[in-house]
Design a protein around this motif. Sequence first.
Motif, PDB file in Angstrom:
ATOM      1  N   ASP A  33       0.829  -1.198   0.000  1.00  0.00           N
ATOM      2  CA  ASP A  33       0.000   0.000   0.000  1.00  0.00           C
ATOM      3  C   ASP A  33       0.870   1.257   0.000  1.00  0.00           C
ATOM      4  O   ASP A  33       2.107   1.188  -0.076  1.00  0.00           O
ATOM      5  CB  ASP A  33      -0.940  -0.006   1.210  1.00  0.00           C
ATOM      6  CG  ASP A  33      -0.207  -0.166   2.540  1.00  0.00           C
ATOM      7  OD1 ASP A  33       1.039  -0.043   2.569  1.00  0.00           O
ATOM      8  OD2 ASP A  33      -0.883  -0.405   3.562  1.00  0.00           O
ATOM      9  N   GLY A  34       0.226   2.410   0.095  1.00  0.00           N
ATOM     10  CA  GLY A  34       0.943   3.672   0.048  1.00  0.00           C
ATOM     11  C   GLY A  34       2.028   3.811   1.089  1.00  0.00           C
ATOM     12  O   GLY A  34       3.175   4.152   0.756  1.00  0.00           O
ATOM     13  N   PRO A  35       1.725   3.561   2.378  1.00  0.00           N
ATOM     14  CA  PRO A  35       2.770   3.694   3.403  1.00  0.00           C
ATOM     15  C   PRO A  35       3.977   2.785   3.153  1.00  0.00           C
ATOM     16  O   PRO A  35       5.121   3.195   3.359  1.00  0.00           O
ATOM     17  CB  PRO A  35       2.035   3.338   4.693  1.00  0.00           C
ATOM     18  CG  PRO A  35       0.619   3.721   4.427  1.00  0.00           C
ATOM     19  CD  PRO A  35       0.390   3.386   2.983  1.00  0.00           C
ATOM     20  N   PHE A  36       3.724   1.556   2.716  1.00  0.00           N
ATOM     21  CA  PHE A  36       4.813   0.625   2.430  1.00  0.00           C
ATOM     22  C   PHE A  36       5.687   1.143   1.294  1.00  0.00           C
ATOM     23  O   PHE A  36       6.923   1.160   1.393  1.00  0.00           O
ATOM     24  CB  PHE A  36       4.230  -0.743   2.079  1.00  0.00           C
ATOM     25  CG  PHE A  36       5.232  -1.755   1.587  1.00  0.00           C
ATOM     26  CD1 PHE A  36       6.120  -2.357   2.461  1.00  0.00           C
ATOM     27  CD2 PHE A  36       5.277  -2.101   0.248  1.00  0.00           C
ATOM     28  CE1 PHE A  36       7.045  -3.303   2.007  1.00  0.00           C
ATOM     29  CE2 PHE A  36       6.191  -3.045  -0.215  1.00  0.00           C
ATOM     30  CZ  PHE A  36       7.076  -3.641   0.667  1.00  0.00           C
ATOM     31  N   ILE A  69      -1.361  -4.244  -5.825  1.00  0.00           N
ATOM     32  CA  ILE A  69      -1.394  -3.142  -4.856  1.00  0.00           C
ATOM     33  C   ILE A  69      -2.761  -3.118  -4.197  1.00  0.00           C
ATOM     34  O   ILE A  69      -3.761  -3.540  -4.793  1.00  0.00           O
ATOM     35  CB  ILE A  69      -1.105  -1.765  -5.497  1.00  0.00           C
ATOM     36  CG1 ILE A  69      -2.128  -1.436  -6.589  1.00  0.00           C
ATOM     37  CG2 ILE A  69       0.310  -1.710  -6.046  1.00  0.00           C
ATOM     38  CD1 ILE A  69      -2.057  -0.010  -7.111  1.00  0.00           C
ATOM     39  N   ALA A  70      -2.792  -2.657  -2.953  1.00  0.00           N
ATOM     40  CA  ALA A  70      -4.066  -2.462  -2.283  1.00  0.00           C
ATOM     41  C   ALA A  70      -4.824  -1.320  -2.961  1.00  0.00           C
ATOM     42  O   ALA A  70      -4.243  -0.523  -3.702  1.00  0.00           O
ATOM     43  CB  ALA A  70      -3.829  -2.145  -0.806  1.00  0.00           C
ATOM     44  N   GLN A  71      -6.118  -1.238  -2.693  1.00  0.00           N
ATOM     45  CA  GLN A  71      -6.922  -0.204  -3.331  1.00  0.00           C
ATOM     46  C   GLN A  71      -6.343   1.182  -3.068  1.00  0.00           C
ATOM     47  O   GLN A  71      -6.184   1.586  -1.918  1.00  0.00           O
ATOM     48  CB  GLN A  71      -8.358  -0.271  -2.811  1.00  0.00           C
ATOM     49  CG  GLN A  71      -9.300   0.714  -3.483  1.00  0.00           C
ATOM     50  CD  GLN A  71     -10.742   0.513  -3.062  1.00  0.00           C
ATOM     51  OE1 GLN A  71     -11.279  -0.581  -3.165  1.00  0.00           O
ATOM     52  NE2 GLN A  71     -11.364   1.574  -2.574  1.00  0.00           N
ATOM     53  N   PRO A  72      -6.012   1.919  -4.130  1.00  0.00           N
ATOM     54  CA  PRO A  72      -5.394   3.241  -3.951  1.00  0.00           C
ATOM     55  C   PRO A  72      -6.420   4.303  -3.594  1.00  0.00           C
ATOM     56  O   PRO A  72      -7.632   4.068  -3.656  1.00  0.00           O
ATOM     57  CB  PRO A  72      -4.787   3.517  -5.328  1.00  0.00           C
ATOM     58  CG  PRO A  72      -5.702   2.792  -6.274  1.00  0.00           C
ATOM     59  CD  PRO A  72      -6.146   1.547  -5.547  1.00  0.00           C
ATOM     60  N   THR A  73      -5.932   5.497  -3.242  1.00  0.00           N
ATOM     61  CA  THR A  73      -6.862   6.592  -2.983  1.00  0.00           C
ATOM     62  C   THR A  73      -7.530   7.053  -4.269  1.00  0.00           C
ATOM     63  O   THR A  73      -8.646   7.568  -4.237  1.00  0.00           O
ATOM     64  CB  THR A  73      -6.152   7.793  -2.325  1.00  0.00           C
ATOM     65  OG1 THR A  73      -5.147   8.301  -3.218  1.00  0.00           O
ATOM     66  CG2 THR A  73      -5.498   7.387  -1.014  1.00  0.00           C
ATOM     67  N   THR A 136       4.662  11.442  -2.507  1.00  0.00           N
ATOM     68  CA  THR A 136       3.716  12.515  -2.804  1.00  0.00           C
ATOM     69  C   THR A 136       4.281  13.480  -3.843  1.00  0.00           C
ATOM     70  O   THR A 136       5.414  13.959  -3.713  1.00  0.00           O
ATOM     71  CB  THR A 136       3.357  13.289  -1.527  1.00  0.00           C
ATOM     72  OG1 THR A 136       2.753  12.377  -0.599  1.00  0.00           O
ATOM     73  CG2 THR A 136       2.381  14.412  -1.819  1.00  0.00           C
ATOM     74  N   ALA A 137       3.477  13.736  -4.876  1.00  0.00           N
ATOM     75  CA  ALA A 137       3.899  14.627  -5.964  1.00  0.00           C
ATOM     76  C   ALA A 137       2.896  15.764  -6.087  1.00  0.00           C
ATOM     77  O   ALA A 137       1.721  15.537  -6.368  1.00  0.00           O
ATOM     78  CB  ALA A 137       4.001  13.856  -7.272  1.00  0.00           C
ATOM     79  N   VAL A 235      -2.884  16.370  -6.236  1.00  0.00           N
ATOM     80  CA  VAL A 235      -1.791  15.780  -5.466  1.00  0.00           C
ATOM     81  C   VAL A 235      -1.795  14.279  -5.718  1.00  0.00           C
ATOM     82  O   VAL A 235      -2.807  13.602  -5.496  1.00  0.00           O
ATOM     83  CB  VAL A 235      -1.934  16.069  -3.962  1.00  0.00           C
ATOM     84  CG1 VAL A 235      -0.795  15.406  -3.193  1.00  0.00           C
ATOM     85  CG2 VAL A 235      -1.941  17.570  -3.705  1.00  0.00           C
ATOM     86  N   LEU A 236      -0.690  13.756  -6.207  1.00  0.00           N
ATOM     87  CA  LEU A 236      -0.526  12.312  -6.378  1.00  0.00           C
ATOM     88  C   LEU A 236       0.081  11.762  -5.098  1.00  0.00           C
ATOM     89  O   LEU A 236       1.099  12.259  -4.617  1.00  0.00           O
ATOM     90  CB  LEU A 236       0.385  12.025  -7.568  1.00  0.00           C
ATOM     91  CG  LEU A 236      -0.089  12.586  -8.912  1.00  0.00           C
ATOM     92  CD1 LEU A 236       0.937  12.306 -10.000  1.00  0.00           C
ATOM     93  CD2 LEU A 236      -1.452  12.025  -9.295  1.00  0.00           C
ATOM     94  N   ARG A 237      -0.551  10.730  -4.554  1.00  0.00           N
ATOM     95  CA  ARG A 237      -0.145  10.207  -3.250  1.00  0.00           C
ATOM     96  C   ARG A 237       0.401   8.789  -3.384  1.00  0.00           C
ATOM     97  O   ARG A 237       0.063   8.060  -4.333  1.00  0.00           O
ATOM     98  CB  ARG A 237      -1.315  10.245  -2.284  1.00  0.00           C
ATOM     99  CG  ARG A 237      -1.906  11.645  -2.141  1.00  0.00           C
ATOM    100  CD  ARG A 237      -2.917  11.754  -1.016  1.00  0.00           C
ATOM    101  NE  ARG A 237      -3.536  13.086  -0.996  1.00  0.00           N
ATOM    102  CZ  ARG A 237      -2.977  14.168  -0.468  1.00  0.00           C
ATOM    103  NH1 ARG A 237      -1.784  14.089   0.087  1.00  0.00           N
ATOM    104  NH2 ARG A 237      -3.602  15.338  -0.485  1.00  0.00           N
ATOM    105  N   PRO A 238       1.248   8.371  -2.457  1.00  0.00           N
ATOM    106  CA  PRO A 238       1.796   7.013  -2.516  1.00  0.00           C
ATOM    107  C   PRO A 238       0.699   5.964  -2.650  1.00  0.00           C
ATOM    108  O   PRO A 238      -0.308   6.003  -1.937  1.00  0.00           O
ATOM    109  CB  PRO A 238       2.538   6.878  -1.181  1.00  0.00           C
ATOM    110  CG  PRO A 238       2.933   8.284  -0.844  1.00  0.00           C
ATOM    111  CD  PRO A 238       1.794   9.140  -1.321  1.00  0.00           C
ATOM    112  N   GLY A 239       0.907   5.052  -3.583  1.00  0.00           N
ATOM    113  CA  GLY A 239      -0.063   3.999  -3.835  1.00  0.00           C
ATOM    114  C   GLY A 239      -1.058   4.317  -4.921  1.00  0.00           C
ATOM    115  O   GLY A 239      -1.769   3.416  -5.401  1.00  0.00           O
TER     116      GLY A 239
END
Length: 283
Positions: A33-36, A69-73, A136-137, A235-239
């Motif tokens: 996921d994003g944090p990983f 990948i887990a479900q992204p935002t 994060t972009a 904003v593009l976020r991790p995951g």
Amino acid sequence: MTLGRLGPLGHEIPVLHHRDAVYDLRSLTVDIDGPFLAAGGAARARAAADAGELPVLENAADLRVGAPIAQPTKIVCVGLNYRDHAEETGAAIPAEPVVFMKDPSTIVGPFDEVLVPRGSTKTDWEVELGVVISETARYLDSPDEAARHIAGYVLSHDVSEREFQLERGGQWDKGKSCETFNPLGPVLVPASDVDDVQQLGLRLWVNGELRQDGSTATQIFPVAYVIWYLSQFMVLRPGDLINTGTPAGVALGLPDAPYLKAGDVVELEIDGLGRSRQEVGQA
């Protein structure tokens, strides 16, 4: 080395495919996921496996292959990003990326069933290169900054209902967000393991007949440009997942090609990212 998720829907186990073994990553993370990804998860997993710190998942071959990948935002998609696809659909070559969103809950595994929506007569196929964000972009200064924000690449199937998309109110999202409309995987390949993302072949077959055979070399807006461009508007976020467009060969552009129906089989592949297969059912 690749990352993946194995097991029943909603209960997938995060895994590392490395040196002919499948390692259980649950000692490092609860999911891919994003944090990983933001914490350098791929490199940490590789190092742990090389150090003998990860257990092998013994029954890996018997488990369902889930989306890697887990479900992204969010899922952000770029339309008409291959000149030949724009031409086959009668659309003008875009001066800027055509951007639309897709419901993140459309993501399913690479071998899961794809459902034709109720009332649909124009369910279509699209093989796409998927890009997964690691960092994060926002407001990137140039495309050159994009590379450090990319966790890796994945085979993505951007299933589309063309009547819902183009003929019923002009909202692309509703033709892209039907249940099961984004099979993903089988694996996430770290960006560092892909030599040149702009030289990848993409192919798709329907019932054994080759329908799409293209290359990311012909993208109008290359991957780095897409990431930079999107960061100016959101904003593009991790995951997060970015679907970067499809080459020519979709049913919309082939008058003699029937749209998908229950019983059809779609197979897809991208060089170095694996192969997937979905049977089509009726919602």
